[in-house]
Design a protein around this motif. Structure first.
Motif, PDB file in Angstrom:
ATOM      1  N   PRO A  50       9.928 113.047   8.992  1.00 20.18           N
ATOM      2  CA  PRO A  50       8.934 112.969   7.899  1.00 20.18           C
ATOM      3  C   PRO A  50       9.539 113.147   6.515  1.00 20.18           C
ATOM      4  N   ARG A  51      10.755 113.703   6.429  1.00 23.34           N
ATOM      5  CA  ARG A  51      11.363 113.897   5.106  1.00 23.34           C
ATOM      6  C   ARG A  51      11.782 112.581   4.470  1.00 23.34           C
ATOM      7  N   PHE A  52      12.146 111.599   5.310  1.00 18.66           N
ATOM      8  CA  PHE A  52      12.667 110.337   4.793  1.00 18.66           C
ATOM      9  C   PHE A  52      11.792 109.152   5.189  1.00 18.66           C
ATOM     10  N   ASP A  53      10.542 109.422   5.519  1.00 18.72           N
ATOM     11  CA  ASP A  53       9.644 108.355   5.949  1.00 18.72           C
ATOM     12  C   ASP A  53       8.595 108.121   4.872  1.00 18.72           C
ATOM     13  N   ASP A  54       8.325 106.853   4.601  1.00 17.34           N
ATOM     14  CA  ASP A  54       7.331 106.515   3.583  1.00 17.34           C
ATOM     15  C   ASP A  54       5.915 106.865   4.023  1.00 17.34           C
ATOM     16  N   LEU A  55       5.697 106.989   5.332  1.00 12.71           N
ATOM     17  CA  LEU A  55       4.358 107.317   5.811  1.00 12.71           C
ATOM     18  C   LEU A  55       3.931 108.724   5.409  1.00 12.71           C
ATOM     19  N   SER A  56       4.903 109.590   5.131  1.00 20.18           N
ATOM     20  CA  SER A  56       4.582 110.969   4.751  1.00 20.18           C
ATOM     21  C   SER A  56       4.285 111.120   3.268  1.00 20.18           C
ATOM     22  N   GLY A  57       4.401 110.048   2.502  1.00 24.54           N
ATOM     23  CA  GLY A  57       4.129 110.125   1.070  1.00 24.54           C
ATOM     24  C   GLY A  57       5.359 110.514   0.270  1.00 24.54           C
ATOM     25  N   GLU A  58       5.194 110.586  -1.034  1.00 20.87           N
ATOM     26  CA  GLU A  58       6.289 110.936  -1.933  1.00 20.87           C
ATOM     27  C   GLU A  58       6.364 112.452  -2.109  1.00 20.87           C
ATOM     28  N   TYR A  59       7.590 112.923  -2.379  1.00 18.27           N
ATOM     29  CA  TYR A  59       7.808 114.361  -2.560  1.00 18.27           C
ATOM     30  C   TYR A  59       7.434 114.759  -3.982  1.00 18.27           C
TER      31      TYR A  59
END
Length: 225
Positions: free
Chosen positions: A70-79
């Protein structure tokens, strides 16, 4: 037909046509004798004997599970650091409790391997707290600059975006202010002076002379040159 009749027919029709007629009749006879074979879709897979069968072969297709970070996935949104700090603010209380627990354990173990391990753990916790405070200060400084630029834009002024070097200078000035408020500026400056003095001492010519004097052969070669 007799052999003479066949020869006469070959002379009349020609050798090529005669062979085609003769072969056509034989294939028709063979095909009429063999019954038609219907391929079954459930029959086992036939492997060619000319190709070597692999040791491990995939008989049934398997759906491979793809791991998702989830840290590098676009599905989790932007940090977003602000949203992240607000969401996981409860972790600060947990870290504080863990730090107090480590300090209590450190008082029980005055020496030994367990003492060194707890000391390293406490030092790492303090370093993480220092890094977190530094990151929060930089974040607050960026937010203040953003508010200032927004206010200037509302007044009709052209917004100014400072360079990275200017941002570093502002962060350094804010750090000095924080050290001055906490009365740690003198100790910080003394450590900075000692560190800079150690760096300068390595580049002094006197250090080179002492290195040359330690080896007589090198000194004689240097004098001859």
């Amino acid at each position: 037909m007799s052999f003479e009749e066949l020869l006469e027919l070959q002379n009349q029709v020609g050798t090529k046509a005669y062979k085609q007629l003769a072969n056509g009749d034989s294939t028709k006879k063979q095909s009429s004798r063999q019954p038609a074979c219907i391929a079954d879709k459930h029959r086992p897979l036939e492997m060619s004997a000319k190709i070597r069968v692999p040791f491990l072969r995939q008989v049934v297709p398997i759906n491979k599970k793809v791991a998702r970070d989830p840290r590098f996935d676009d599905l989790s949104g932007e940090y977003n650091p602000e949203v992240f700090d607000k969401t996981y603010q409860f972790l600060d209380d947990i870290r504080a409790k863990e730090k107090q627990l480590v300090k209590k354990q450190l008082k029980k173990h005055r020496s030994g391997e367990q003492h060194e391990r707890l000391q390293q753990l406490l030092q790492r916790m303090e370093q993480q707290e220092t890094a977190q405070r530094k990151r929060k200060r930089e974040q607050e400084l960026r937010l203040a600059q953003k508010r200032e630029r927004r206010a200037l834009a509302q007044q009709g002024h052209r917004p100014y975006f400072p360079k990275k070097s200017e941002q570093r200078q502002l962060a350094l000035a804010e750090k000095f202010k924080e050290l001055k408020r906490s009365k740690k500026l003198e100790s910080f400056l003394s450590r900075k002076r000692r560190r800079n003095a150690g760096k300068d001492r390595r580049h002094l010519p006197l250090s080179k002379i002492t290195e040359l004097s330690s080896s007589p052969a090198t000194v004689s070669e240097h004098m001859d040159s």
